[in-house]
Design a protein around this motif. Structure first.
Motif, PDB file in Angstrom:
ATOM      1  N   GLU A  44       0.825  -1.211   0.000  1.00 12.86           N
ATOM      2  CA  GLU A  44       0.000   0.000   0.000  1.00 12.86           C
ATOM      3  C   GLU A  44       0.861   1.263   0.000  1.00 12.86           C
ATOM      4  O   GLU A  44       0.634   2.182  -0.788  1.00 12.86           O
ATOM      5  CB  GLU A  44      -0.912  -0.006   1.225  1.00 12.86           C
ATOM      6  CG  GLU A  44      -1.868   1.163   1.262  1.00 12.86           C
ATOM      7  CD  GLU A  44      -2.813   1.089   2.451  1.00 12.86           C
ATOM      8  OE1 GLU A  44      -2.901   2.088   3.182  1.00 12.86           O
ATOM      9  OE2 GLU A  44      -3.443   0.032   2.634  1.00 12.86           O
ATOM     10  N   SER A  46       3.881   1.643  -1.000  1.00 16.46           N
ATOM     11  CA  SER A  46       4.742   1.732  -2.189  1.00 16.46           C
ATOM     12  C   SER A  46       3.963   1.872  -3.485  1.00 16.46           C
ATOM     13  O   SER A  46       4.563   2.038  -4.542  1.00 16.46           O
ATOM     14  CB  SER A  46       5.627   0.481  -2.287  1.00 16.46           C
ATOM     15  OG  SER A  46       6.436   0.348  -1.150  1.00 16.46           O
ATOM     16  N   GLY A  47       2.640   1.742  -3.418  1.00 24.55           N
ATOM     17  CA  GLY A  47       1.834   1.830  -4.625  1.00 24.55           C
ATOM     18  C   GLY A  47       1.928   0.593  -5.502  1.00 24.55           C
ATOM     19  O   GLY A  47       1.786   0.662  -6.717  1.00 24.55           O
ATOM     20  N   ILE A  48       2.169  -0.550  -4.869  1.00 24.06           N
ATOM     21  CA  ILE A  48       2.289  -1.828  -5.575  1.00 24.06           C
ATOM     22  C   ILE A  48       1.080  -2.676  -5.194  1.00 24.06           C
ATOM     23  O   ILE A  48       0.670  -2.697  -4.035  1.00 24.06           O
ATOM     24  CB  ILE A  48       3.598  -2.559  -5.171  1.00 24.06           C
ATOM     25  CG1 ILE A  48       4.799  -1.692  -5.521  1.00 24.06           C
ATOM     26  CG2 ILE A  48       3.690  -3.934  -5.821  1.00 24.06           C
ATOM     27  CD1 ILE A  48       6.091  -2.168  -4.886  1.00 24.06           C
ATOM     28  N   LYS A  49       0.530  -3.384  -6.148  1.00 26.77           N
ATOM     29  CA  LYS A  49      -0.599  -4.263  -5.834  1.00 26.77           C
ATOM     30  C   LYS A  49      -0.107  -5.374  -4.914  1.00 26.77           C
ATOM     31  O   LYS A  49       0.942  -5.978  -5.152  1.00 26.77           O
ATOM     32  CB  LYS A  49      -1.198  -4.848  -7.109  1.00 26.77           C
ATOM     33  CG  LYS A  49      -1.847  -3.801  -7.972  1.00 26.77           C
ATOM     34  CD  LYS A  49      -2.404  -4.400  -9.236  1.00 26.77           C
ATOM     35  CE  LYS A  49      -3.012  -3.305 -10.094  1.00 26.77           C
ATOM     36  NZ  LYS A  49      -3.440  -3.777 -11.393  1.00 26.77           N
ATOM     37  N   ASP A  69      10.930   2.283 -10.520  1.00 30.44           N
ATOM     38  CA  ASP A  69      10.300   3.198  -9.576  1.00 30.44           C
ATOM     39  C   ASP A  69       9.726   2.445  -8.375  1.00 30.44           C
ATOM     40  O   ASP A  69       9.745   2.946  -7.251  1.00 30.44           O
ATOM     41  CB  ASP A  69       9.189   4.005 -10.255  1.00 30.44           C
ATOM     42  CG  ASP A  69       9.729   4.994 -11.277  1.00 30.44           C
ATOM     43  OD1 ASP A  69      10.913   5.403 -11.165  1.00 30.44           O
ATOM     44  OD2 ASP A  69       8.975   5.350 -12.201  1.00 30.44           O
ATOM     45  N   HIS A  70       9.234   1.229  -8.597  1.00 26.00           N
ATOM     46  CA  HIS A  70       8.713   0.428  -7.483  1.00 26.00           C
ATOM     47  C   HIS A  70       9.843   0.008  -6.545  1.00 26.00           C
ATOM     48  O   HIS A  70       9.671   0.022  -5.320  1.00 26.00           O
ATOM     49  CB  HIS A  70       7.967  -0.807  -7.994  1.00 26.00           C
ATOM     50  CG  HIS A  70       6.633  -0.495  -8.566  1.00 26.00           C
ATOM     51  ND1 HIS A  70       6.071  -1.244  -9.571  1.00 26.00           N
ATOM     52  CD2 HIS A  70       5.735   0.478  -8.291  1.00 26.00           C
ATOM     53  CE1 HIS A  70       4.884  -0.739  -9.885  1.00 26.00           C
ATOM     54  NE2 HIS A  70       4.670   0.309  -9.125  1.00 26.00           N
ATOM     55  N   LYS A  73      10.819   3.056  -4.579  1.00 25.03           N
ATOM     56  CA  LYS A  73       9.767   3.416  -3.636  1.00 25.03           C
ATOM     57  C   LYS A  73       9.767   2.464  -2.438  1.00 25.03           C
ATOM     58  O   LYS A  73       9.604   2.906  -1.293  1.00 25.03           O
ATOM     59  CB  LYS A  73       8.402   3.420  -4.339  1.00 25.03           C
ATOM     60  CG  LYS A  73       7.274   3.902  -3.468  1.00 25.03           C
ATOM     61  CD  LYS A  73       7.413   5.366  -3.154  1.00 25.03           C
ATOM     62  CE  LYS A  73       6.196   5.844  -2.371  1.00 25.03           C
ATOM     63  NZ  LYS A  73       6.311   7.207  -1.920  1.00 25.03           N
TER      64      LYS A  73
END
Length: 139
Positions: A44, A46-49, A69-70, A73
Motif C-alpha cells: 500500500e 509503495s503503490g504496488i498491488k 520506480d517500485h 519506492k
C-alpha cells in the motif's frame, strides 16, 4: 549479481553499501521484520498491488521486470519505517542494475530531442533505448 555502475557524476552514498541478502524476497522479509510491518502495508505505501508483492515474496513471479520506480519506492518506504536499506541493496537483490538518478532536466532534454525528430527516427531512437535496456538486463 553485482554489475559495475557508470558514474552518474552525482555521488549517492546511500546507494553504495554492500548487499547482505541473497534475493529480493529474503531482503524484504528481513526488512519488514526489522520495521515490524507487513507485506500489505509495504504494498500500500509503495503503490504496488499486494498480489504482485506477495508473488515476489513467494518467488512465484520473477523480479527482472519490476518497474525501477517500485524498487526505489520500496526502499524509500522501508527507510522511512526505520529499516536499514539502500536502493542499491534492493536493486541488487532483485538482480537489477541500479539506474542513474532521475534528473528532470536530462529527461526534458531527451524529450525535446525526441520530439524534434521525424517519426522514423523517433522509432529508431526508441529501438536503441530498448536495446540498451535489454543489454543491461542480460548482463
Amino acid at each position: 549479481m553485482t554489475n559495475p555502475q557508470p558514474d552518474s557524476g552525482a555521488p549517492d552514498s546511500a546507494e553504495d553499501s554492500p548487499l547482505g541478502d541473497g534475493d529480493l524476497a529474503a531482503l524484504l522479509e528481513r526488512l519488514l521484520a526489522e520495521a515490524d510491518r507487513t507485506q500489505k502495508e509495504l504494498a500500500e505505501a509503495s503503490g504496488i498491488k499486494y498480489p504482485t508483492l506477495n508473488a515476489w515474496m513467494n518467488r512465484t513471479r520473477g523480479t527482472s521486470r519490476i518497474n525501477p520506480d517500485h524498487l526505489r519506492k520500496m526502499a524509500q518506504v522501508l527507510r522511512r519505517w526505520g529499516a536499514q536499506v539502500t536502493p542499491r541493496e534492493v536493486f541488487e537483490a532483485a538482480g537489477r542494475v541500479v539506474p542513474g538518478p532521475t534528473d528532470e532536466e536530462r529527461e526534458a532534454r531527451l524529450l525535446r530531442i525526441y520530439r524534434a525528430l521525424p517519426a522514423r527516427q523517433q522509432r529508431s531512437l526508441i529501438g536503441i533505448a530498448e536495446d540498451m535496456a535489454a543489454a543491461i538486463r542480460i548482463s
